[in-house]
Design an enzyme around this catalytic site. Structure first.
Site, mmCIF file in Angstrom:
data_model
loop_
_atom_site.group_PDB
_atom_site.id
_atom_site.type_symbol
_atom_site.label_atom_id
_atom_site.label_comp_id
_atom_site.label_asym_id
_atom_site.label_seq_id
_atom_site.Cartn_x
_atom_site.Cartn_y
_atom_site.Cartn_z
ATOM 1 C CG HIS A 158 -2.074 1.091 0.788
ATOM 2 N ND1 HIS A 158 -3.018 0.941 -0.196
ATOM 3 C CD2 HIS A 158 -2.203 2.353 1.224
ATOM 4 C CE1 HIS A 158 -3.702 2.061 -0.317
ATOM 5 N NE2 HIS A 158 -3.226 2.932 0.527
ATOM 6 N NE ARG A 188 -6.673 -8.182 -9.188
ATOM 7 C CZ ARG A 188 -5.896 -7.552 -8.294
ATOM 8 N NH1 ARG A 188 -6.306 -7.384 -7.042
ATOM 9 N NH2 ARG A 188 -4.731 -7.059 -8.641
ATOM 10 N NE ARG A 189 -3.489 -11.033 -8.515
ATOM 11 C CZ ARG A 189 -3.852 -10.587 -7.310
ATOM 12 N NH1 ARG A 189 -4.907 -11.087 -6.707
ATOM 13 N NH2 ARG A 189 -3.160 -9.649 -6.718
ATOM 14 C CE1 TYR A 239 -1.735 7.894 -0.161
ATOM 15 C CE2 TYR A 239 -1.700 5.559 0.360
ATOM 16 C CZ TYR A 239 -2.393 6.748 0.220
ATOM 17 O OH TYR A 239 -3.738 6.781 0.447
ATOM 18 C CG HIS A 279 -8.983 1.356 -7.573
ATOM 19 N ND1 HIS A 279 -9.440 2.611 -7.234
ATOM 20 C CD2 HIS A 279 -7.914 1.110 -6.777
ATOM 21 C CE1 HIS A 279 -8.679 3.092 -6.261
ATOM 22 N NE2 HIS A 279 -7.747 2.207 -5.972
ATOM 23 C CG PHE A 280 -4.443 -1.431 -10.132
ATOM 24 C CD1 PHE A 280 -3.816 -1.587 -11.347
ATOM 25 C CD2 PHE A 280 -4.900 -2.565 -9.463
ATOM 26 C CE1 PHE A 280 -3.658 -2.843 -11.905
ATOM 27 C CE2 PHE A 280 -4.749 -3.823 -10.017
ATOM 28 C CZ PHE A 280 -4.124 -3.963 -11.245
ATOM 29 C CG HIS A 281 -5.296 -0.212 -15.465
ATOM 30 N ND1 HIS A 281 -5.406 -1.446 -14.893
ATOM 31 C CD2 HIS A 281 -4.289 -0.325 -16.384
ATOM 32 C CE1 HIS A 281 -4.527 -2.274 -15.441
ATOM 33 N NE2 HIS A 281 -3.829 -1.623 -16.353
#
Lengths: 566, 51
Positions: free
Chosen positions: A234, A450-451, A238, A385-387
Site C-alpha cells: 500500500h 481479475r488475474r 503512495y 481502479h488501479f488503472h
C-alpha cells in the site's frame, strides 16, 4: 488556446536556473530506462487485453500470465521507480544545488544495482520462470534469481534514496533554522516512506521466499508473506502518488503563472502521508482468513485517515488554480478557469490526471470499506481502479512532466509541435482509459474475476455475458487497450524526439516561487525524528500483535506451486 | 482628502477580497465530497441487495 500558446512561448523563451549537466545526465539515464520499460510494458498490456477478450490466441511460447507479470512489473515497478528517481535527482539539483562528486558517484552505484536487479528479474520473466504476477504471491514460486533481482532492485533504490536524503540534510546543516525547500522536504518524506515500507518486502523475500525457492525450506507461511507484501504494497501506491503530488504542488503553480497556495499545508499533507500510509495494508486483505476483525477494523480506520491528506491536496491545488486565475483577471464562480493554460501539455496532462483522481479516489474508499470490498474483491473492478490511480493519474502527471524534464536534461527545447503531440497523447490516453477502466469497473460489479486468462467457464451464461455487453465487455476492455497502446507508442515517440531530435536550447525547470506563508512555516513540520517516531509507533501498533499471531499460531505451510500457471 | 484616501483603501480591500475569493474551490470540494458519498452508497446498495 491563446492563453496556452502564450504560456508555452514564455516557457521556451525565458529559461531560468538550470541544473548541473552531470546531474542532468544522471536523471536522463533514469528517465530513459523508464521509457524503454514503458514501451515493453504497454506492448505486454496490448497482448493481454486482446488475449483476455478472446480476440487473439497467444503463441505456445508466450504465456498469458507471463505477459501479465511483465506488464505489471515493467509499468508499475520499473517505469514508475526510474522516472521518480530521475525527477528527484533533477529536482534536488535544481532546488538544493548540484550533488557533490561523492554523492553523485553513490547515485550511479544505486543506478547500477537497481538496473542489475531489473535485468535479472526481467530475464526470469522472459524465460517464463517467474510468472507469479507483480504481487508475487506465495505459494506461486518463481526462480530464485527473480527474488535476488527484486532484492537488488529494492536495495538499489534505498541507496538512491540515501543519496537524496544526504543531499537534503546537508542543505539543512548549511542553512540552520530555515524552512527547507519544499522539493527536498517532499522527496525526503517520500523516500523515508519507501525505505520503511521496503523493510516488509525485504523481510518476506529474504526471510521466506528466497530460502524456499532455493530449496532450504519445503513450505511457506502464505498468510505472513501476503501480510508483509501488503505492508509494502500500500505505501508503494503512495510512493507513486507522492511524486505526482510534488508535480502538482511545485511545478503546476509555476506553469500556470502563479504560486502555491500554502507551503505549510503541503508539508502537513506529506507528513500525514508518511504517518498513515503504512499501517493500512490489511485493507487489501479484508477477505482473508487468519486476521481478526479487530485488526482489520483498526487498519481500515487508519486507511480512512490517509484520505485526509489527499483531500487537503485537492483543496490546495484547486485553490492555487482559483487564486492564479483570479490574479490574471478571471471573474465569476468558475470563469477564471479560462485563464488556465489549457493548450500547454505541461499543465493539461497532469490536469487530466487530477480529474481522473476523483473517481479513482472514490473507488479507493469503496475498496477499503469491508462490506463494499465483499462486492468488488478480486474482480476486474480492482484492476480498473488501479488503472485510474497509477495508470492514469500518476502516468499522465509523469507524461506532462516529461515534456519539460527531458529537454531540460538533454539541453533541448519543447517545440509547439511536440506540445500538440503531447495534447493528442493525453486525449488518447484518457479516452482509451475511459473505455478500458470503465468497462473493467462494471465487469467487476458483474463478477468478472481479475488475474484470469480467457475463459468462458464452460460457456456459463454469466461468463458469456461478460463478452456480450455493449459497454461492459471484455471486447470494450480490449478496444480501450488498443487506444491506450496507440497513446503509449505516441508517448514513446515523444520521448525519443525530446531526448535526441528536438532543437537544441535551454529549458526551464518550472518550480513555484516560495508560497506567501513560507516564513511562517511551523518548525515542528521539519522535525523528522518526531514524524519517523510516530510512524514507527503506528506501525508497531497496527502490526505487532497480528504478525505475532501469524507466526506463533501459523497456518499450515503451503507446498510449492511452480508450474500452475505456466 | 482623508475621505478620498479612505475610499481608495476600501476599494483596495474590496479588490483584494474579490481576488482572493475561493468560492469556486468551495464548490469544487463540495462536489468531490458528494461524488464520494454517492459512489460509496451506490456500491453499499449493491451489497445490501446481494446480501
Amino acid at each position: 488556446m491563446k492563453q496556452s500558446n502564450l504560456a508555452l512561448q514564455d516557457y521556451t523563451e525565458i529559461p531560468e536556473v538550470q541544473i548541473s549537466p552531470k546531474d542532468g545526465k544522471l536523471a536522463f539515464v533514469h528517465i530513459s530506462v523508464a521509457f524503454f520499460a514503458f514501451l515493453l510494458g504497454i506492448l505486454g498490456g496490448l497482448l493481454q487485453g486482446l488475449a483476455r477478450g478472446g480476440m487473439i490466441q497467444l503463441p505456445s511460447w508466450l504465456g498469458y500470465y507471463q505477459i501479465l507479470t511483465a506488464h505489471g512489473v515493467l509499468l508499475a515497478l520499473v517505469f514508475t521507480t526510474y522516472i521518480i528517481f530521475g525527477f528527484f535527482f533533477a529536482g534536488m539539483s535544481k532546488t538544493h544545488g548540484a550533488f557533490s562528486d561523492g554523492l553523485r558517484k553513490l547515485a550511479w552505484i544505486s543506478f547500477f544495482i537497481t538496473t542489475i536487479g531489473t535485468v535479472m528479474a526481467a530475464t526470469m520473466i522472459l524465460a517464463n520462470e517467474a510468472s507469479v504476477l507483480y504481487t508475487f504471491y506465495a505459494p506461486l514460486q518463481a526462480h530464485f534469481i527473480y527474488y535476488i533481482g527484486l532484492t537488488l532492485f529494492i536495495v538499489g533504490t534505498w541507496v538512491a534514496g540515501a543519496t537524496i536524503m544526504a543531499h537534503y540534510f546537508k542543505w539543512r546543516k548549511l542553512n540552520p533554522g530555515q524552512p527547507s525547500p519544499l522539493f527536498g522536504f517532499m522527496a525526503t518524506a517520500t523516500i523515508i516512506l519507501w525505505i520503511v515500507a521496503g523493510l516488509g518486502v525485504a523481510a518476506t523475500v529474504l526471510g521466506q521466499m528466497l530460502p524456499w525457492a532455493l530449496g532450504y525450506t519445503d513450505e511457506i507461511n502464505v498468510l505472513l508473506s501476503r501480510t508483509l507484501f501488503w505492508y509494502f504494497g500500500h505505501p508503494l501506491v503512495y510512493f507513486w502518488i507522492m511524486p505526482a503530488y510534488m508535480v502538482w504542488y511545485l511545478v503546476i503553480p509555476k506553469v500556470i503563472g502563479g504560486r502555491l497556495f500554502s507551503g505549510s499545508l503541503a508539508r502537513l499533507a506529506f507528513v500525514l502521508f508518511l504517518l498513515f500510509s503504512i499501517p493500512v495494508g490489511f485493507h487489501h486483505q479484508l477477505m482473508e482468513a487468519g486476521i481478526t476483525e479487530f485488526w482489520k477494523y483498526v487498519q481500515t480506520i487508519l486507511t480512512f485517515v490517509v484520505v485526509v491528506p489527499s483531500l487537503l491536496t485537492a483543496f490546495s491545488i484547486f485553490a492555487t488554480f482559483e487564486q492564479t486565475g483570479r490574479e490574471k483577471g478571471g471573474k465569476g464562480l468558475f470563469s477564471w478557469l479560462k485563464k488556465l493554460p489549457w493548450g500547454d501539455v505541461r499543465f493539461f496532462a497532469p490536469f487530466m490526471g487530477m480529474l481522473i483522481f476523483i473517481p479513482a479516489g472514490a473507488g479507493g474508499l469503496i475498496n477499503a470499506s469491508f462490506q463494499l470490498n465483499a462486492v468488488i474483491h478480486n474482480t476486474l473492478w480492482v484492476v480498473g481502479h488501479f488503472h485510474l490511480t497509477v495508470g492514469t493519474t500518476v502516468v499522465l502527471t509523469f507524461f506532462g512532466m516529461a515534456f519539460w524534464l527531458i529537454p531540460l536534461v538533454t539541453g533541448r527545447k519543447l517545440t509547439k509541435f511536440m506540445n500538440r503531440s503531447g495534447i493528442v497523447t493525453t486525449w488518447l490516453w484518457t479516452i482509451g482509459m475511459f473505455f478500458m477502466s470503465g468497462a473493467m469497473h462494471i465487469l467487476g460489479l458483474f463478477g468478472a474475476p481479475r488475474r484470469t486468462a480467457y475463459t468462458t467457464y464452460q460457456d456459463h451464461p454469466q461468463a458469456l455475458s461478460w463478452f456480450e455487453g455493449i459497454f461492459a465487455s471484455h471486447v470494450t476492455v480490449a478496444l480501450g487497450g488498443v487506444i491506450l497502446t496507440a497513446a503509449g507508442l505516441l508517448m514513446f515517440y515523444n520521448f525519443v524526439y525530446l531526448a535526441w531530435f528536438a532543437p537544441k536550447g535551454e529549458t526551464e525547470f518550472p518550480i513555484t516561487p516560495d508560497p506567501d506563508d513560507t516564513p511562517h512555516t511551523p518548525a515542528i513540520l521539519e522535525n523528522w525524528k518526531l514524524w519517523i517516531g510516530i510512524a514507527v509507533v503506528l506501525i508497531l501498533f497496527a502490526y505487532t500483535i497480528p504478525i505475532y499471531d501469524m507466526i506463533v499460531n501459523a497456518p499450515p505451510g503451503s507446498p510449492t506451486f511452480n508450474n500452475l500457471i505456466r | 482628502m482623508a475621505q478620498t484616501g479612505m475610499k481608495t483603501q476600501q476599494n483596495q480591500v474590496q479588490k483584494v477580497k474579490e481576488d482572493s475569493s475561493l468560492k469556486g474551490t468551495l464548490i469544487f470540494v463540495m462536489f468531490i465530497g458528494s461524488f464520494i458519498l454517492v459512489s460509496w452508497f451506490a456500491i453499499f446498495y449493491l451489497f445490501l441487495i446481494r446480501a
